[in-house]
Design an enzyme around this catalytic site. Structure first.
Site, PDB file in Angstrom:
ATOM      1  N   ARG A   1     -12.485  -1.102  -1.619  1.00 51.20           N
ATOM      2  CA  ARG A   1     -11.307  -0.543  -2.290  1.00 51.20           C
ATOM      3  C   ARG A   1     -10.044  -1.325  -1.945  1.00 51.20           C
ATOM      4  O   ARG A   1      -9.180  -1.517  -2.799  1.00 51.20           O
ATOM      5  CB  ARG A   1     -11.146   0.941  -1.905  1.00 51.20           C
ATOM      6  CG  ARG A   1     -10.120   1.674  -2.729  1.00 51.20           C
ATOM      7  CD  ARG A   1     -10.595   1.865  -4.157  1.00 51.20           C
ATOM      8  NE  ARG A   1      -9.525   2.277  -5.043  1.00 51.20           N
ATOM      9  CZ  ARG A   1      -8.821   1.434  -5.806  1.00 51.20           C
ATOM     10  NH1 ARG A   1      -9.068   0.149  -5.781  1.00 51.20           N
ATOM     11  NH2 ARG A   1      -7.882   1.882  -6.609  1.00 51.20           N
TER      12      ARG A   1
ATOM     13  N   CYS B   1       0.875  -1.191   0.000  1.00 50.11           N
ATOM     14  CA  CYS B   1       0.000   0.000   0.000  1.00 50.11           C
ATOM     15  C   CYS B   1       0.908   1.236   0.000  1.00 50.11           C
ATOM     16  O   CYS B   1       0.658   2.208  -0.702  1.00 50.11           O
ATOM     17  CB  CYS B   1      -0.866   0.029   1.250  1.00 50.11           C
ATOM     18  SG  CYS B   1      -1.860  -1.424   1.543  1.00 50.11           S
TER      19      CYS B   1
ATOM     20  N   HIS C   1       0.916   4.608  -2.297  1.00 49.81           N
ATOM     21  CA  HIS C   1       0.246   5.745  -1.648  1.00 49.81           C
ATOM     22  C   HIS C   1       1.124   6.541  -0.681  1.00 49.81           C
ATOM     23  O   HIS C   1       0.649   7.463  -0.037  1.00 49.81           O
ATOM     24  CB  HIS C   1      -1.036   5.258  -0.966  1.00 49.81           C
ATOM     25  CG  HIS C   1      -1.991   4.660  -1.949  1.00 49.81           C
ATOM     26  ND1 HIS C   1      -2.629   5.406  -2.917  1.00 49.81           N
ATOM     27  CD2 HIS C   1      -2.378   3.373  -2.167  1.00 49.81           C
ATOM     28  CE1 HIS C   1      -3.392   4.621  -3.661  1.00 49.81           C
ATOM     29  NE2 HIS C   1      -3.255   3.383  -3.235  1.00 49.81           N
TER      30      HIS C   1
ATOM     31  N   CYS D   1      -7.385  -2.872  -4.548  1.00 51.71           N
ATOM     32  CA  CYS D   1      -5.943  -2.567  -4.534  1.00 51.71           C
ATOM     33  C   CYS D   1      -5.127  -3.846  -4.498  1.00 51.71           C
ATOM     34  O   CYS D   1      -4.145  -3.983  -5.229  1.00 51.71           O
ATOM     35  CB  CYS D   1      -5.583  -1.731  -3.306  1.00 51.71           C
ATOM     36  SG  CYS D   1      -5.969   0.000  -3.514  1.00 51.71           S
TER      37      CYS D   1
END
Lengths: 286, 103
Positions: free
Chosen positions: A243, A190, A194, A247
């Protein structure tokens, strides 16, 4: 010499857990300062807008969409369902203006509650046959109810509490590990997209910063809207855990089930990192 | 020249048959079955660690389909690919189990 080696090994062993077991408060401070350095001049509250907070060109596009918000009919449906199923009676303050406190740690059970999880428990408590009513965890009616509850919390600052309780910290650290651990065939975490590459392009999309991510969820996503399915007014809605699954699939990892331990832990960590940012659910996303 | 053309055509067919395997297979049903079992076992291990990759299950399904169709070479190849994915996923888990921030 032997003593020196032993002392060094012991010192290193002591240091290793200390490095990984930073307190949530320390994590939050470092997490935030990383973004402030990466995007100088972007104020904390701006992160609630996702990529539209860091990319001026895309912000203009988003502001135009916000003039006639596509999520409004869905929020209305969410309100109707909220009233129809008498959901307010299961929550503090009748379920109005409480989204900012989610997820929360229950000291009695030692578990973390998400908003969607509590909505589902409430529906069951009120005798609703959720299978018959086609209410799941990730989209559709559930996301609409959650979007309505988020809408009533707009402007309130996220206030997730991670108490100094071993059980809460265990869940928090599980979520933290998921966030930073690379997974899937593409070997990405992640944090890769991000944090480290936030603001950069992945094909035609700008990668959003993780700071402030959660404030807009459930979101109304253009991609989901085009995908369709069910009531057209609700097609674009999706919860944060929907979501997460997307991802994980994108990095070619098998997604976990929504509202199970892994994603709930991730949501706990992820939301805590955005404490102090105002809720703006439901938000429009790409 | 007239004699050469049919000979060349026959040779080309023979070569083509050799290249495609001509339907014959080096692997047998037992090989395919054990390769699939091994892939499934490894996938289960990766799943147990929460590190299963997205397409591993799909590849195993394809391997089973190939075995059913009698294409044992293809079944073994696919099953081995799936097993490799899970082995890599397990190595990834070991490498990432103490992952933390990189700032």
């Amino acid at each position: 010499m032997k003593k020196l080696v032993i002392t060094t090994v012991i010192a290193l062993m002591g240091l290793a857990p200390a490095m990984t077991m930073a307190s949530p408060q320390e994590d939050l401070k470092k997490f935030r300062s990383y973004y402030f350095k990466k995007f100088p001049g972007v104020k904390l509250q701006r992160y609630a807008d996702g990529i539209y907070g860091i990319n001026e060109g895309r912000r203009i596009e988003w502001e135009a969409m916000e003039e006639f918000p596509p999520y409004e009919p869905g929020v209305e449906i969410g309100k109707e369902l909220f009233e129809k199923y008498n959901i307010g009676k299961c929550f503090k303050n009748g379920g109005i203006g409480i989204r900012q406190n989610y997820p929360w740690f229950n000291k009695k059970t030692g578990k973390v509650h998400t908003l969607e999880g509590d909505i589902m428990s409430c529906l069951k408590k009120n005798g609703v046959d959720t299978k018959k009513a086609k209410i799941g965890f990730k989209k559709g009616k559930m996301a609409a109810i959650s979007a309505y509850m988020g809408y009533t919390s707009r402007g309130k600052k996220l206030n997730v509490v991670v108490p100094n309780d071993e059980r809460a910290l265990k869940i928090y650290n599980r979520g933290k590990r998921h966030f930073y651990a690379k997974r899937g065939q593409l070997n990405m975490s992640c944090a890769d997209c991000h944090m480290y590459y936030a603001g950069m392009m992945a094909r035609g999309n700008v990668l959003s910063p993780a700071l402030g991510h959660v404030t807009g969820f459930p979101v109304y996503r253009k991609k989901w809207e085009f995908k369709g399915g069910g009531n057209p007014a609700l097609a674009g809605f999706g919860t944060i855990q929907r979501r997460y699954g997307g991802c994980n699939k994108q990095v070619r990892a098998k997604p976990f089930k929504a509202q199970k331990a892994e994603y709930t832990a991730l949501e706990y960590f992820h939301t805590y990192m955005s404490n102090g940012i105002k809720v703006n659910a439901p938000s429009i996303r790409q | 020249m007239r004699k050469i053309i049919p000979f060349a055509i026959a040779a080309a067919f023979a070569l083509g048959a050799c290249a495609s395997g001509g339907g014959s297979s080096e692997a047998n049903k037992g090989d395919a079955s054990s390769a699939i079992t091994a892939a499934e076992h490894e996938k289960k291990r990766a799943k147990g660690k929460g590190y299963e990759w997205r397409d591993t299950g799909k590849i195993i399904k394809k391997a089973k389909k190939a075995m059913k169709a009698g294409d044992y070479d293809k079944a073994v190849k696919l099953a081995n690919k799936a097993k490799r994915q899970s082995t890599n996923a397990l190595a990834q888990y070991e490498q990432q189990k103490n992952a933390g921030p990189n700032y």
